[in-house]
Design a protein around this motif. Structure first.
Motif, PDB file in Angstrom:
ATOM      1  N   LEU A   1      66.391  60.622  12.859  1.00 33.64           N
ATOM      2  CA  LEU A   1      67.196  60.685  11.587  1.00 33.64           C
ATOM      3  C   LEU A   1      67.138  59.279  10.941  1.00 33.64           C
ATOM      4  O   LEU A   1      66.960  59.134   9.724  1.00 33.64           O
ATOM      5  N   VAL A   2      67.509  58.295  11.578  1.00 32.39           N
ATOM      6  CA  VAL A   2      67.524  57.134  11.209  1.00 32.39           C
ATOM      7  C   VAL A   2      66.436  56.595  10.372  1.00 32.39           C
ATOM      8  O   VAL A   2      66.188  55.970   9.449  1.00 32.39           O
ATOM      9  N   GLU A   3      65.111  57.099  11.221  1.00 30.99           N
ATOM     10  CA  GLU A   3      63.948  56.419  10.748  1.00 30.99           C
ATOM     11  C   GLU A   3      63.595  57.371   9.432  1.00 30.99           C
ATOM     12  O   GLU A   3      63.016  56.682   8.475  1.00 30.99           O
ATOM     13  N   LEU A   4      63.797  58.510   9.439  1.00 32.99           N
ATOM     14  CA  LEU A   4      63.599  59.354   8.092  1.00 32.99           C
ATOM     15  C   LEU A   4      64.416  58.821   7.025  1.00 32.99           C
ATOM     16  O   LEU A   4      64.157  58.720   5.797  1.00 32.99           O
ATOM     17  N   GLU A   5      65.740  58.418   7.320  1.00 33.24           N
ATOM     18  CA  GLU A   5      66.452  57.877   6.390  1.00 33.24           C
ATOM     19  C   GLU A   5      65.997  56.813   5.720  1.00 33.24           C
ATOM     20  O   GLU A   5      65.890  56.165   4.681  1.00 33.24           O
ATOM     21  N   LEU A   6      65.354  55.705   6.531  1.00 35.95           N
ATOM     22  CA  LEU A   6      65.093  54.434   6.296  1.00 35.95           C
ATOM     23  C   LEU A   6      63.517  54.687   5.465  1.00 35.95           C
ATOM     24  O   LEU A   6      63.270  53.897   4.582  1.00 35.95           O
ATOM     25  N   ALA A   7      63.012  55.792   5.525  1.00 41.11           N
ATOM     26  CA  ALA A   7      61.781  56.186   4.899  1.00 41.11           C
ATOM     27  C   ALA A   7      62.176  56.782   3.520  1.00 41.11           C
ATOM     28  O   ALA A   7      61.565  56.962   2.696  1.00 41.11           O
ATOM     29  N   GLY A   8      63.542  56.978   3.191  1.00 40.16           N
ATOM     30  CA  GLY A   8      64.029  57.386   1.831  1.00 40.16           C
ATOM     31  C   GLY A   8      63.789  59.129   1.840  1.00 40.16           C
ATOM     32  O   GLY A   8      63.857  59.674   0.806  1.00 40.16           O
ATOM     33  N   LEU A   9      63.631  59.559   2.773  1.00 43.49           N
ATOM     34  CA  LEU A   9      63.319  60.981   2.946  1.00 43.49           C
ATOM     35  C   LEU A   9      64.664  62.021   3.049  1.00 43.49           C
ATOM     36  O   LEU A   9      64.596  63.191   2.774  1.00 43.49           O
ATOM     37  N   ILE A  10      65.711  61.414   3.882  1.00 44.44           N
ATOM     38  CA  ILE A  10      66.949  62.139   3.915  1.00 44.44           C
ATOM     39  C   ILE A  10      67.886  61.247   3.480  1.00 44.44           C
ATOM     40  O   ILE A  10      67.742  59.839   3.594  1.00 44.44           O
ATOM     41  N   GLN A  11      69.344  61.437   3.470  1.00 48.59           N
ATOM     42  CA  GLN A  11      70.288  60.846   3.256  1.00 48.59           C
ATOM     43  C   GLN A  11      71.486  61.225   3.992  1.00 48.59           C
ATOM     44  O   GLN A  11      71.862  62.292   4.080  1.00 48.59           O
ATOM     45  N   ALA A  12      71.932  60.120   4.678  1.00 49.71           N
ATOM     46  CA  ALA A  12      73.232  60.485   5.538  1.00 49.71           C
ATOM     47  C   ALA A  12      74.483  60.872   4.696  1.00 49.71           C
ATOM     48  O   ALA A  12      74.648  59.914   3.647  1.00 49.71           O
ATOM     49  N   VAL A  13      75.284  61.815   4.695  1.00 49.52           N
ATOM     50  CA  VAL A  13      76.318  62.190   3.797  1.00 49.52           C
ATOM     51  C   VAL A  13      77.428  62.682   4.934  1.00 49.52           C
ATOM     52  O   VAL A  13      77.149  63.087   5.967  1.00 49.52           O
ATOM     53  N   PRO A  14      78.923  62.895   4.186  1.00 46.10           N
ATOM     54  CA  PRO A  14      79.830  63.533   5.175  1.00 46.10           C
ATOM     55  C   PRO A  14      79.595  64.788   5.655  1.00 46.10           C
ATOM     56  O   PRO A  14      79.041  65.685   5.096  1.00 46.10           O
ATOM     57  N   GLY A  15      79.371  64.972   7.018  1.00 45.28           N
ATOM     58  CA  GLY A  15      79.198  66.153   7.546  1.00 45.28           C
ATOM     59  C   GLY A  15      77.652  66.284   8.091  1.00 45.28           C
ATOM     60  O   GLY A  15      77.312  67.327   8.768  1.00 45.28           O
ATOM     61  N   GLY A  16      76.841  65.335   7.925  1.00 42.54           N
ATOM     62  CA  GLY A  16      75.451  65.415   8.366  1.00 42.54           C
ATOM     63  C   GLY A  16      74.491  64.743   7.335  1.00 42.54           C
ATOM     64  O   GLY A  16      74.721  63.615   6.934  1.00 42.54           O
ATOM     65  N   TYR A  17      73.429  65.434   7.175  1.00 43.72           N
ATOM     66  CA  TYR A  17      72.262  64.775   6.371  1.00 43.72           C
ATOM     67  C   TYR A  17      71.827  65.966   5.186  1.00 43.72           C
ATOM     68  O   TYR A  17      72.122  67.210   5.526  1.00 43.72           O
ATOM     69  N   ILE A  18      71.248  65.252   4.215  1.00 45.63           N
ATOM     70  CA  ILE A  18      70.445  66.128   3.269  1.00 45.63           C
ATOM     71  C   ILE A  18      69.120  65.749   2.938  1.00 45.63           C
ATOM     72  O   ILE A  18      69.099  64.418   2.963  1.00 45.63           O
ATOM     73  N   ARG A  19      68.214  66.507   2.641  1.00 52.27           N
ATOM     74  CA  ARG A  19      66.759  66.011   2.080  1.00 52.27           C
ATOM     75  C   ARG A  19      67.066  65.613   0.728  1.00 52.27           C
ATOM     76  O   ARG A  19      67.828  65.906  -0.132  1.00 52.27           O
ATOM     77  N   ARG A  20      66.326  64.475   0.580  1.00 51.27           N
ATOM     78  CA  ARG A  20      66.277  63.762  -0.850  1.00 51.27           C
ATOM     79  C   ARG A  20      65.063  64.184  -1.576  1.00 51.27           C
ATOM     80  O   ARG A  20      64.277  64.983  -1.249  1.00 51.27           O
TER      81      ARG A  20
END
Length: 365
Positions: free
Chosen positions: A346-365
């Motif tokens: 998930l960290v790698e996906l966030e660094l790639a700009g594909l997901i975003q950490a939000v309160p309660g979990g993650y969302i797709r961008r």
């Protein structure tokens, strides 16, 4: 257009409910625009003008006219009327075409073949990449038209500008001297250097909610067709699609993730007959601007698949993240991987700009 004639057109344009059709009939009766001002009130009434319209014609707002004339002193600022030979031919044939167009930038690019790219302001990361990719590819042959909005519009303009000698037009819901949204001021200036800003609204006119549908009809009216990339139901993008269909334009739609509410509009259009498109080459083929691309050329054509996704070895993890907030434990259950491994990916996906950490979990961008 000479300033003397321009002032007459600005006075005419300020008369409420005096459209191109009625004005054309008036000019046929009087011979030219200047002769209209020599007519008596009785003659104007006989021609079908109301008392309020006649008063507006006789008593124009000179301050507003002077402001426009001062704006036009800049050689890269233009005003063209429906009756000028430089008025875009595509736009002449829509319902209720604007009488005047104000242009900041390269006036000649209005004459090129245009395709519009529009979509959601809250578009996902992948859809924004698609908009950029399509615009970059198509700008080799076409002028890219959009509305300068956040999201898909901005990416379409940027993609066109990234192409060598690429041209792009931004149609505004305000005067050309008032950029909305404000954060796109630099983008607007860049567009003026390699294309133009276009508006039916006079300089000094701020954006209003009711102006955006009017802008949308011009976006589709200028274009041979409209590419829809993410559109909710309802949305401004769907209004543009409606105008495009009414104007007899091509409508292309990119399919998307079915759990993303911003793709419902595109799926609705595809179901109702819009052309499903997944590669920019299809647009050129549909417009007969290139022969069918051979398999050899297809290998050299740019892919619209996000390169960040291609490089990730654990891309399937992305499928477990929704466009709504998805808790980490839910992602772990879906992926059937240990929490520690899930967190790393998930960290790698966030660094790639594909997901975003939000309160309660993650969302797709």
């Amino acid at each position: 257009m000479a300033l003397a004639n321009l002032e007459l057109w600005l006075r005419i344009d300020a008369v409420a409910r005096l459209g191109v059709t009625q004005l054309t009939a008036l000019i046929e009766k009087t011979g030219n625009i200047a002769a209209l001002y020599d007519c008596s009130d009785q003659q104007l009434t006989a021609f079908g003008l109301s008392a309020k319209q006649i008063t507006s014609l006789r008593q124009p707002n000179t301050k507003r006219i002077d402001r426009v004339l001062r704006w036009l002193y800049n050689p890269r600022h233009h005003c063209i009327s429906y009756f000028c030979p430089t008025y875009p031919e595509q736009l002449r044939h829509i319902d209720k075409p604007p009488l005047l167009l104000f242009v900041k930038g390269n006036l000649s690019c209005l004459q090129g073949t245009q395709v519009a790219i529009v979509g959601s302001r809250n578009a996902s990361y992948s859809s924004q990449q698609h908009a950029y990719c399509f615009a970059h590819y198509l700008a080799r042959s076409l002028t890219i038209t959009s509305g300068l909005a956040i999201g898909i519009d901005a990416k379409a303009h940027q993609g066109a500008l990234s192409q060598s000698k690429g041209l792009t037009l931004a149609v505004l819901a305000s005067g050309c001297d008032i950029i909305y949204p404000k954060q796109h001021h630099d983008l607007a200036e860049h567009i003026c250097e390699h294309g133009a800003l276009v508006s039916e609204f006079r300089p000094g006119t701020p954006p209003k909610a009711g102006f955006f549908p009017r802008r949308n009809r011009i976006i589709s009216g200028l274009s041979q067709g409209v590419i829809m990339i993410e559109a909710g139901l309802p949305s401004g993008t769907m209004i543009t699609a409606k105008y495009a269909l009414e104007q007899g334009r091509e409508v292309w739609a990119l399919p998307g993730e079915i759990s993303n509410p911003n793709t419902k509009g595109c799926h609705h259009l595809i179901r109702d007959g819009a052309t499903l498109v997944t590669e920019p080459q299809q647009i050129l083929e549909d417009l007969s601007l290139c022969p069918h691309i051979s398999t050899k050329n297809e290998k050299n054509a740019p892919s619209c698949v996000n390169h960040a996704q291609q490089k990730l070895p654990f891309n399937p993890m992305l499928d477990n993240v929704d466009y709504a907030v998805t808790p980490i434990d839910v992602i772990a259950i879906r992926s059937q991987h240990p929490i520690a491994e899930v967190l790393t990916q998930l960290v790698e996906l966030e660094l790639a700009g594909l997901i975003q950490a939000v309160p309660g979990g993650y969302i797709r961008r």
